[in-house]
Scaffold this motif. Sequence first.
Motif, PDB file in Angstrom:
ATOM      1  N   THR A   1       0.837  -1.067   0.137  1.00  0.00           N
ATOM      2  CA  THR A   1       0.007   0.067  -0.043  1.00  0.00           C
ATOM      3  C   THR A   1       0.956   1.229  -0.105  1.00  0.00           C
ATOM      4  O   THR A   1       1.938   1.102   0.396  1.00  0.00           O
ATOM      5  N   PHE A   2       0.423   2.231  -0.400  1.00  0.00           N
ATOM      6  CA  PHE A   2       1.246   3.695  -0.506  1.00  0.00           C
ATOM      7  C   PHE A   2       0.672   4.397   1.011  1.00  0.00           C
ATOM      8  O   PHE A   2      -0.508   4.523   1.177  1.00  0.00           O
ATOM      9  N   VAL A   3       1.607   5.213   1.241  1.00  0.00           N
ATOM     10  CA  VAL A   3       1.485   5.958   2.514  1.00  0.00           C
ATOM     11  C   VAL A   3       2.255   7.294   2.210  1.00  0.00           C
ATOM     12  O   VAL A   3       3.203   7.477   1.550  1.00  0.00           O
ATOM     13  N   VAL A   4       1.975   7.981   3.388  1.00  0.00           N
ATOM     14  CA  VAL A   4       3.031   9.390   3.198  1.00  0.00           C
ATOM     15  C   VAL A   4       3.550   9.458   4.646  1.00  0.00           C
ATOM     16  O   VAL A   4       3.175   9.005   5.627  1.00  0.00           O
ATOM     17  N   ASP A   5       4.986   9.732   4.467  1.00  0.00           N
ATOM     18  CA  ASP A   5       5.661   9.859   5.651  1.00  0.00           C
ATOM     19  C   ASP A   5       5.503  11.273   6.093  1.00  0.00           C
ATOM     20  O   ASP A   5       5.791  12.056   5.591  1.00  0.00           O
ATOM     21  N   GLY A   6       4.789  11.159   7.235  1.00  0.00           N
ATOM     22  CA  GLY A   6       4.373  12.471   7.943  1.00  0.00           C
ATOM     23  C   GLY A   6       5.483  13.491   8.335  1.00  0.00           C
ATOM     24  O   GLY A   6       5.261  14.517   8.564  1.00  0.00           O
ATOM     25  N   ARG A   7       6.715  12.927   8.333  1.00  0.00           N
ATOM     26  CA  ARG A   7       7.832  13.739   8.855  1.00  0.00           C
ATOM     27  C   ARG A   7       8.069  14.763   7.626  1.00  0.00           C
ATOM     28  O   ARG A   7       8.491  15.811   7.914  1.00  0.00           O
ATOM     29  N   ASP A   8       8.219  14.274   6.485  1.00  0.00           N
ATOM     30  CA  ASP A   8       8.727  15.106   5.360  1.00  0.00           C
ATOM     31  C   ASP A   8       7.789  14.989   3.996  1.00  0.00           C
ATOM     32  O   ASP A   8       7.933  15.786   3.099  1.00  0.00           O
ATOM     33  N   GLY A   9       6.756  14.271   4.036  1.00  0.00           N
ATOM     34  CA  GLY A   9       5.726  14.251   3.185  1.00  0.00           C
ATOM     35  C   GLY A   9       5.926  13.536   1.863  1.00  0.00           C
ATOM     36  O   GLY A   9       5.203  13.319   0.855  1.00  0.00           O
ATOM     37  N   ARG A  10       7.095  12.680   2.078  1.00  0.00           N
ATOM     38  CA  ARG A  10       7.444  11.690   0.773  1.00  0.00           C
ATOM     39  C   ARG A  10       6.384  10.621   0.897  1.00  0.00           C
ATOM     40  O   ARG A  10       5.812  10.029   1.740  1.00  0.00           O
ATOM     41  N   VAL A  11       6.167  10.260  -0.298  1.00  0.00           N
ATOM     42  CA  VAL A  11       5.228   9.023  -0.442  1.00  0.00           C
ATOM     43  C   VAL A  11       5.935   7.859  -0.797  1.00  0.00           C
ATOM     44  O   VAL A  11       6.822   7.684  -1.326  1.00  0.00           O
ATOM     45  N   GLY A  12       5.529   6.477   0.190  1.00  0.00           N
ATOM     46  CA  GLY A  12       6.107   5.431  -0.284  1.00  0.00           C
ATOM     47  C   GLY A  12       5.361   4.228  -0.400  1.00  0.00           C
ATOM     48  O   GLY A  12       4.061   4.267   0.257  1.00  0.00           O
ATOM     49  N   ARG A  13       5.846   3.192  -1.067  1.00  0.00           N
ATOM     50  CA  ARG A  13       5.118   1.990  -0.969  1.00  0.00           C
ATOM     51  C   ARG A  13       5.551   1.231   0.289  1.00  0.00           C
ATOM     52  O   ARG A  13       6.930   1.210   0.243  1.00  0.00           O
ATOM     53  N   VAL A  14       4.537   0.529   1.148  1.00  0.00           N
ATOM     54  CA  VAL A  14       5.048  -0.362   2.280  1.00  0.00           C
ATOM     55  C   VAL A  14       5.751  -1.455   1.678  1.00  0.00           C
ATOM     56  O   VAL A  14       5.166  -2.249   1.129  1.00  0.00           O
ATOM     57  N   MET A  15       6.915  -1.693   2.129  1.00  0.00           N
ATOM     58  CA  MET A  15       7.664  -2.895   1.789  1.00  0.00           C
ATOM     59  C   MET A  15       7.667  -4.196   2.963  1.00  0.00           C
ATOM     60  O   MET A  15       7.838  -5.213   2.712  1.00  0.00           O
ATOM     61  N   GLY A  16       7.375  -3.457   4.089  1.00  0.00           N
ATOM     62  CA  GLY A  16       7.449  -4.389   5.379  1.00  0.00           C
ATOM     63  C   GLY A  16       7.687  -3.496   6.671  1.00  0.00           C
ATOM     64  O   GLY A  16       7.538  -2.350   6.647  1.00  0.00           O
ATOM     65  N   ARG A  17       8.149  -4.463   7.522  1.00  0.00           N
ATOM     66  CA  ARG A  17       8.549  -3.905   8.805  1.00  0.00           C
ATOM     67  C   ARG A  17       9.962  -4.223   9.163  1.00  0.00           C
ATOM     68  O   ARG A  17      10.037  -5.563   9.175  1.00  0.00           O
ATOM     69  N   VAL A  18      10.605  -3.547   9.655  1.00  0.00           N
ATOM     70  CA  VAL A  18      12.095  -3.742  10.152  1.00  0.00           C
ATOM     71  C   VAL A  18      12.216  -3.206  11.424  1.00  0.00           C
ATOM     72  O   VAL A  18      12.420  -1.999  11.654  1.00  0.00           O
ATOM     73  N   GLY A  19      12.363  -4.353  12.716  1.00  0.00           N
ATOM     74  CA  GLY A  19      12.362  -3.680  13.816  1.00  0.00           C
ATOM     75  C   GLY A  19      11.353  -2.678  14.362  1.00  0.00           C
ATOM     76  O   GLY A  19      10.165  -3.310  13.880  1.00  0.00           O
ATOM     77  N   PRO A  20      11.666  -1.676  14.798  1.00  0.00           N
ATOM     78  CA  PRO A  20      10.404  -0.867  14.995  1.00  0.00           C
ATOM     79  C   PRO A  20       9.674  -0.110  13.873  1.00  0.00           C
ATOM     80  O   PRO A  20       8.926   0.672  14.013  1.00  0.00           O
ATOM     81  N   CYS A  21      10.659   0.044  12.576  1.00  0.00           N
ATOM     82  CA  CYS A  21      10.302   0.932  11.904  1.00  0.00           C
ATOM     83  C   CYS A  21       9.719   0.299  10.583  1.00  0.00           C
ATOM     84  O   CYS A  21       9.560  -0.779  10.401  1.00  0.00           O
ATOM     85  N   VAL A  22       8.717   1.056   9.758  1.00  0.00           N
ATOM     86  CA  VAL A  22       8.081   0.578   8.316  1.00  0.00           C
ATOM     87  C   VAL A  22       9.002   1.158   7.564  1.00  0.00           C
ATOM     88  O   VAL A  22       9.623   2.107   7.305  1.00  0.00           O
ATOM     89  N   GLN A  23       9.219   0.027   6.444  1.00  0.00           N
ATOM     90  CA  GLN A  23      10.047   0.263   5.413  1.00  0.00           C
ATOM     91  C   GLN A  23       9.276   0.657   4.393  1.00  0.00           C
ATOM     92  O   GLN A  23       8.333   0.220   3.817  1.00  0.00           O
ATOM     93  N   LEU A  24       9.921   1.934   3.728  1.00  0.00           N
ATOM     94  CA  LEU A  24       8.872   2.376   2.674  1.00  0.00           C
ATOM     95  C   LEU A  24      10.092   2.660   1.203  1.00  0.00           C
ATOM     96  O   LEU A  24      11.160   2.880   1.570  1.00  0.00           O
ATOM     97  N   ARG A  25       9.202   2.492   0.005  1.00  0.00           N
ATOM     98  CA  ARG A  25      10.228   2.644  -1.096  1.00  0.00           C
ATOM     99  C   ARG A  25       9.659   3.640  -1.942  1.00  0.00           C
ATOM    100  O   ARG A  25       8.293   3.432  -2.197  1.00  0.00           O
ATOM    101  N   PRO A  26      10.080   4.554  -2.684  1.00  0.00           N
ATOM    102  CA  PRO A  26       9.484   5.495  -3.504  1.00  0.00           C
ATOM    103  C   PRO A  26       8.755   4.922  -4.691  1.00  0.00           C
ATOM    104  O   PRO A  26       9.389   3.933  -5.193  1.00  0.00           O
ATOM    105  N   PRO A  27       7.686   5.556  -4.932  1.00  0.00           N
ATOM    106  CA  PRO A  27       7.106   5.104  -6.364  1.00  0.00           C
ATOM    107  C   PRO A  27       8.207   4.855  -7.447  1.00  0.00           C
ATOM    108  O   PRO A  27       8.994   5.758  -7.728  1.00  0.00           O
ATOM    109  N   GLY A  28       8.137   3.845  -8.210  1.00  0.00           N
ATOM    110  CA  GLY A  28       8.968   3.666  -9.478  1.00  0.00           C
ATOM    111  C   GLY A  28      10.341   3.001  -8.833  1.00  0.00           C
ATOM    112  O   GLY A  28      11.257   2.925  -9.765  1.00  0.00           O
ATOM    113  N   GLY A  29      10.622   2.834  -7.560  1.00  0.00           N
ATOM    114  CA  GLY A  29      12.040   2.161  -7.101  1.00  0.00           C
ATOM    115  C   GLY A  29      12.765   3.140  -6.374  1.00  0.00           C
ATOM    116  O   GLY A  29      12.487   4.417  -6.478  1.00  0.00           O
TER     117      GLY A  29
END
Length: 78
Positions: free
Chosen positions: A15-43
């Motif tokens: 799913t696509f989400v927004v990083d509320g800290r800086d407004g970047r859009v990312g696709r959720v890749m999973g979770r590593v430790g306490p953080c959500v891993q996001l990747r920008p659209p298109g790679g």
Amino acid sequence: MTVEGLEPCTPEPGTFVVDGRDGRVGRVMGRVGPCVQLRPPGGGAEWDCPPEAVRPASPGVVLRARVREINREGRLPS
């Protein structure tokens, strides 16, 4: 995404989400430790986002992100 009084949860991978800290859009890749891993659209390089900073992406943001991915796929050699 957070709901009042509940712990932050990880959105579904893909799913696509927004990083509320800086407004970047990312696709959720999973979770590593306490953080959500996001990747920008298109790679591109993944980044870590604290779950409490993850915000749902609006339908318009999701549409633009998907178009970016499709356009990138069209430019790659077969």
